[in-house]
Design an enzyme around this catalytic site. Sequence first.
Site, PDB file in Angstrom:
ATOM      1  N   PHE A 112      10.833 -56.614  56.253  1.00 37.47           N
ATOM      2  CA  PHE A 112       9.716 -57.517  56.581  1.00 37.47           C
ATOM      3  C   PHE A 112       9.567 -57.780  58.083  1.00 37.47           C
ATOM      4  CE2 PHE A 112      11.442 -58.894  52.430  1.00 37.47           C
ATOM      5  CZ  PHE A 112      10.371 -58.568  51.603  1.00 37.47           C
ATOM      6  N   LYS A 131       8.477 -53.237  61.020  1.00 39.63           N
ATOM      7  CA  LYS A 131       8.859 -51.911  61.523  1.00 39.63           C
ATOM      8  C   LYS A 131       7.782 -50.873  61.179  1.00 39.63           C
ATOM      9  CE  LYS A 131      12.640 -51.685  59.129  1.00 39.63           C
ATOM     10  NZ  LYS A 131      12.378 -52.918  58.342  1.00 39.63           N
ATOM     11  N   ASP A 135       9.526 -42.918  58.932  1.00 41.67           N
ATOM     12  CA  ASP A 135       9.782 -44.280  58.443  1.00 41.67           C
ATOM     13  C   ASP A 135      10.971 -44.266  57.481  1.00 41.67           C
ATOM     14  OD1 ASP A 135       9.377 -46.998  58.329  1.00 41.67           O
ATOM     15  OD2 ASP A 135       7.788 -46.901  56.812  1.00 41.67           O
ATOM     16  N   GLU A 136      11.610 -45.432  57.327  1.00 41.95           N
ATOM     17  CA  GLU A 136      12.741 -45.589  56.386  1.00 41.95           C
ATOM     18  C   GLU A 136      13.807 -44.520  56.631  1.00 41.95           C
ATOM     19  OE1 GLU A 136      12.848 -48.262  54.710  1.00 41.95           O
ATOM     20  OE2 GLU A 136      10.883 -48.786  53.875  1.00 41.95           O
ATOM     21  N   GLN A 182      16.816 -44.652  57.165  1.00 42.12           N
ATOM     22  CA  GLN A 182      18.119 -44.852  56.512  1.00 42.12           C
ATOM     23  C   GLN A 182      18.221 -44.085  55.195  1.00 42.12           C
ATOM     24  OE1 GLN A 182      15.810 -47.232  56.692  1.00 42.12           O
ATOM     25  NE2 GLN A 182      15.413 -47.813  54.573  1.00 42.12           N
ATOM     26  N   CYS A 225      17.596 -65.797  58.379  1.00 38.62           N
ATOM     27  CA  CYS A 225      18.229 -65.992  59.687  1.00 38.62           C
ATOM     28  C   CYS A 225      19.750 -66.025  59.483  1.00 38.62           C
ATOM     29  CB  CYS A 225      17.747 -67.289  60.325  1.00 38.62           C
ATOM     30  SG  CYS A 225      18.346 -68.740  59.452  1.00 38.62           S
ATOM     31  N   HIS A 240      21.123 -68.829  57.175  1.00 35.25           N
ATOM     32  CA  HIS A 240      20.789 -68.836  55.747  1.00 35.25           C
ATOM     33  C   HIS A 240      21.035 -67.507  55.050  1.00 35.25           C
ATOM     34  CE1 HIS A 240      18.250 -72.367  57.078  1.00 35.25           C
ATOM     35  NE2 HIS A 240      19.085 -72.864  56.186  1.00 35.25           N
TER      36      HIS A 240
HETATM   37  P1  ADP Z   1       9.100 -53.614  57.519  1.00 39.97           P
HETATM   38  O1  ADP Z   1       8.633 -52.195  57.617  1.00 39.97           O
HETATM   39  O2  ADP Z   1       9.939 -54.045  58.699  1.00 39.97           O
HETATM   40  O3  ADP Z   1       9.764 -53.939  56.216  1.00 39.97           O
HETATM   41  P2  ADP Z   1       6.283 -54.164  57.332  1.00 39.97           P
HETATM   42  O4  ADP Z   1       5.684 -53.558  58.569  1.00 39.97           O
HETATM   43  O5  ADP Z   1       6.162 -53.381  56.072  1.00 39.97           O
HETATM   44  O6  ADP Z   1       7.802 -54.549  57.615  1.00 39.97           O
HETATM   45  O7  ADP Z   1       5.626 -55.561  57.017  1.00 39.97           O
HETATM   46  C1  ADP Z   1       5.537 -56.619  57.949  1.00 39.97           C
HETATM   47  C2  ADP Z   1       4.579 -57.652  57.333  1.00 39.97           C
HETATM   48  O8  ADP Z   1       5.216 -58.261  56.222  1.00 39.97           O
HETATM   49  C3  ADP Z   1       4.244 -58.811  58.241  1.00 39.97           C
HETATM   50  O9  ADP Z   1       3.181 -58.528  59.118  1.00 39.97           O
HETATM   51  C4  ADP Z   1       3.844 -59.879  57.240  1.00 39.97           C
HETATM   52  O10 ADP Z   1       2.474 -59.758  56.907  1.00 39.97           O
HETATM   53  C5  ADP Z   1       4.608 -59.510  55.976  1.00 39.97           C
HETATM   54  N1  ADP Z   1       5.731 -60.430  55.639  1.00 39.97           N
HETATM   55  C6  ADP Z   1       6.055 -60.820  54.385  1.00 39.97           C
HETATM   56  N2  ADP Z   1       7.142 -61.611  54.392  1.00 39.97           N
HETATM   57  C7  ADP Z   1       7.545 -61.733  55.688  1.00 39.97           C
HETATM   58  C8  ADP Z   1       8.624 -62.411  56.364  1.00 39.97           C
HETATM   59  N3  ADP Z   1       9.531 -63.139  55.692  1.00 39.97           N
HETATM   60  N4  ADP Z   1       8.715 -62.294  57.707  1.00 39.97           N
HETATM   61  C9  ADP Z   1       7.798 -61.551  58.396  1.00 39.97           C
HETATM   62  N5  ADP Z   1       6.775 -60.887  57.818  1.00 39.97           N
HETATM   63  C10 ADP Z   1       6.638 -60.974  56.487  1.00 39.97           C
HETATM   64 MG    MG Z   2       8.869 -50.590  56.360  1.00 34.29          MG
END
Ligand code: ADP
Ligand code: MG
Length: 196
Positions: free
Chosen positions: A17, A20, A88-89, A91, A183, A186
Amino acid sequence: MRPMEAGRLHVIAGPMFAGKTEELLRRVHRARLAGLRVEVVGHRLDERSGADRLSSHAGRSLPARMLEHAEELLVLTGQDRPHTVAIDEAQFFGPPIIPVIEALLEAGIQVEVAGLCLTYDGEPFAPLPTLMAQAEEVVKLTAVCTVCGADAAFHVRLIADGATALQPTAAQVGGAESYQARCRSHRRDAAPPGPE
Ligand code: ADP
Ligand code: MG
């Protein structure tokens, strides 16, 4: 004649989230605006948007080649050399992606990599730590802690009763129903109660 310049490795790391995938998609879009050919690659395990697309938790997506093994990248880029490869991904590909990325860079291809640098139990998630160490640029993103709203460098896996699971499993595939950003304070707490 100058020798061919090697590509640069850019890594976008963080917990789930953190944005990335959004940052990776932004970079792909920007490179394409500049007229550069970009090969966008994901892993077959990432089935969130069905076949052949990368998608972010916010719903943005782009067509992508979904691969199973890192070595497939060499075949893909060997036929028609792109300017940039966006992965992407990372890992999910495991340590075998490290020499593959090195080969792409040595062939003069720019490589943008996004991936989880920590597992849900807070351990370094190979191959991201190695890629981060070898990169020309590292962007470390944080999500928002679902308990208190602070910067979340971690994510936890939820189990049925809302508790957090600290036992590792092989894959981390899923969304907000299975994982939460947390964080440092938590990262070991159970999920907060949802709306009644
Ligand atoms: P990642 O690829 O790092 O998992 P994404 O680019 O797919 O992240 O998604 C980021 C989006 O997720 C944010 O812009 C927001 O809209 C949504 N989001 C949902 N939950 C959260 C959270 N706890 N913190 C930040 N963004 C979140
Ligand atoms: Mg992602």
